[in-house]
Design an enzyme around this catalytic site. Structure first.
Site, mmCIF file in Angstrom:
data_model
loop_
_atom_site.group_PDB
_atom_site.id
_atom_site.type_symbol
_atom_site.label_atom_id
_atom_site.label_comp_id
_atom_site.label_asym_id
_atom_site.label_seq_id
_atom_site.Cartn_x
_atom_site.Cartn_y
_atom_site.Cartn_z
ATOM 1 N N GLY A 10 0.829 -1.204 0.000
ATOM 2 C CA GLY A 10 0.000 0.000 0.000
ATOM 3 C C GLY A 10 0.863 1.254 0.000
ATOM 4 N N GLN A 11 0.215 2.417 -0.031
ATOM 5 C CA GLN A 11 1.008 3.658 -0.131
ATOM 6 C C GLN A 11 1.821 3.923 1.138
ATOM 7 O OE1 GLN A 11 -1.059 7.360 -0.613
ATOM 8 N NE2 GLN A 11 -2.798 6.790 0.651
ATOM 9 N N ASP A 39 6.637 -6.925 -10.755
ATOM 10 C CA ASP A 39 8.074 -7.074 -10.993
ATOM 11 C C ASP A 39 8.666 -7.972 -9.908
ATOM 12 O OD1 ASP A 39 10.760 -6.920 -11.376
ATOM 13 O OD2 ASP A 39 10.940 -4.776 -10.932
ATOM 14 N N ALA A 77 -5.230 -2.404 5.470
ATOM 15 C CA ALA A 77 -6.620 -2.152 5.874
ATOM 16 C C ALA A 77 -7.516 -2.192 4.647
ATOM 17 C CB ALA A 77 -6.750 -0.774 6.537
ATOM 18 N N THR A 79 -9.511 0.026 2.812
ATOM 19 C CA THR A 79 -9.495 1.493 2.820
ATOM 20 C C THR A 79 -10.488 2.139 1.832
ATOM 21 O OG1 THR A 79 -7.663 1.458 1.241
ATOM 22 C CG2 THR A 79 -7.083 1.689 3.571
ATOM 23 N N THR A 118 -7.494 5.897 11.913
ATOM 24 C CA THR A 118 -7.971 6.981 11.054
ATOM 25 C C THR A 118 -8.789 8.052 11.775
ATOM 26 O OG1 THR A 118 -9.479 7.411 9.197
ATOM 27 C CG2 THR A 118 -9.937 5.466 10.479
ATOM 28 N N ASP A 119 -8.785 9.261 11.235
ATOM 29 C CA ASP A 119 -9.657 10.343 11.704
ATOM 30 C C ASP A 119 -11.133 10.010 11.484
ATOM 31 O OD1 ASP A 119 -9.174 10.419 8.921
ATOM 32 O OD2 ASP A 119 -9.602 12.551 8.775
ATOM 33 N N TYR A 142 -16.598 2.141 7.025
ATOM 34 C CA TYR A 142 -15.133 2.154 7.155
ATOM 35 C C TYR A 142 -14.726 2.640 8.546
ATOM 36 C CZ TYR A 142 -10.352 3.938 6.658
ATOM 37 O OH TYR A 142 -9.013 4.228 6.855
ATOM 38 N N LYS A 146 -12.901 0.474 11.557
ATOM 39 C CA LYS A 146 -11.584 0.881 12.099
ATOM 40 C C LYS A 146 -11.712 1.155 13.600
ATOM 41 C CE LYS A 146 -8.154 1.724 10.102
ATOM 42 N NZ LYS A 146 -6.953 0.891 9.761
#
Ligand SMILES: NC(=O)c1ccc[n+]([C@@H]2O[C@H](COP(=O)([O-])OP(=O)(O)OC[C@H]3O[C@@H](n4cnc5c(N)ncnc54)[C@H](OP(=O)(O)O)[C@@H]3O)[C@@H](O)[C@H]2O)c1
Length: 316
Positions: A10-11, A39, A77, A79, A118-119, A142, A146
């Site tokens: 993930g990011q 890859d 998660a 997301t 998370t907020d 969501y 969480k």
């Protein structure tokens, strides 16, 4: 120190892998056991990557028992905020079932958990920044799943001080899917067609770069190892300042032009939430009060626009 990282593809996972501190043996896991780029020659993939389905609680428990990590860093998660409204069981399995399973297994092996949250556990109605100890009142599936994950960590590990929850907001970085990268693409498309870009201006929060967030996660693990009593069980981390989605879209256009990522920026027009209905309701004001966490982690606070400018440099 051995750290089992979930959501490694993930990011945030990407940034966490770039900043692995010396002395950390990282076991990176993702749904497929690869970094998702296709890859397989990628240096990270050769060793240490593990396929782990976070909706499979038994597999999460087994991973902890097999590897006996000092920490699980649960960055993975479900997301997809809007899609969660129609897939509540899967969102719950990933966002509640996995942290609960990790916590239960770590309670047995003696390891610790850093649960990224998370907020969106808040409803955004109070109009000023949320402190870490405030009651959770999520609006959508969501946020609710969480919040349930946080509660599970507290119930299983909280009493022993081995479960840390780190909440963040509006995560953005150069790799993966996020609002700023979407805006960059839309600026390109709309500028060439001359169509304005309408963006919600009445939801306020704070963008957080994956780079600064990853640094906070690793610092929390370091402090949680060397001085666990120093850390509150819930930490808040975002970049500094405040913004609406409209502000971020405008900044992406300006910085994209400066960085040569855009030849032309689209005109951005502010709209209301009511004009852009989505399946999930979002908090209208979800700033996190990060003051305690900044003090204890001793990390600089970077304004979100500066952080955005920095990470846009890494966009191909
Ligand atoms: N993004 C935000 O704005 C934001 C804001 C506040 C907090 N957070 C929290 O920050 C953390 C990192 O989020 P992020 O922005 O890095 O999100 P992301 O890019 O969507 O990464 C989440 C990762 O979790 C993986 N995942 C989802 N379901 C899985 C499953 N069943 N088994 C294995 N892996 C699974 C995803 O893999 P696939 O791609 O294969 O699904 C993805 O690689 C999350 O805990 C999130 O709740 C995010």
């Amino acid at each position: 120190m051995k750290v089992l990282l979930t959501g490694a593809a993930g990011q945030l996972g990407h940034a966490l892998r770039q900043q692995v501190p010396p002395g950390v043996e990282l076991i990176a896991s993702s749904r497929t056991g690869t970094d998702g780029t296709g890859d397989d020659s990628h240096a990270d993939v050769a060793e240490g990557w593990m396929a782990l389905d976070l909706s499979d609680a038994a597999a999460c428990r087994a991973a902890v028992h097999r590897h006996r990590p000092d920490w699980v860093l649960n960055s993975g998660a479900y997301t997809a905020v809007d899609k969660a409204e129609s897939e509540p069981e899967l969102a719950q399995a990933v966002n509640w079932g996995a942290p609960r399973a990790f916590a239960e297994a770590l309670a047995e092996t003696g390891g610790r958990l850093l649960q990224v949250s998370t907020d969106f556990v808040f409803n955004g109605a109070q109009g000023h920044p949320y402190r870490p100890d405030q009651a959770r009142e999520p609006l959508g599936v969501y946020g609710a799943t969480k919040a349930a994950g946080e509660e599970a960590v507290e119930q299983v590990l909280g009493g022993e001080g081995r479960g840390l929850i780190l909440r963040t907001s509006w995560v953005m970085g150069p790799v993966g899917k996020n609002f700023a990268l979407t805006m960059l693409r839309l600026h390109r498309d709309r500028a060439s067609s001359g169509t304005p870009l309408a963006v919600v201006a009445d939801q306020v929060g704070c963008p957080t770069s994956t780079h600064t967030l990853a640094a906070a996660c690793w610092r929390a693990i370091e402090r949680g190892t060397t001085n666990p009593g120093q850390l509150a069980p819930i930490l808040h981390w975002s970049d500094a300042g405040a913004a609406s989605w409209y502000d971020v879209a405008v900044a992406v256009g300006q910085l994209g032009l400066e960085r040569g990522l855009l030849e032309q920026a689209a005109v951005v027009t502010p709209i209301t939430t009511a004009e852009y209905p989505t399946p999930a309701q979002r908090p209208s004001y979800s700033l996190l009060d990060c003051s305690q966490t900044r003090q204890v982690l001793e990390l600089p606070s970077v304004h979100w626009r500066q952080a955005l400018q920095q990470w846009l440099e890494a966009v191909a």
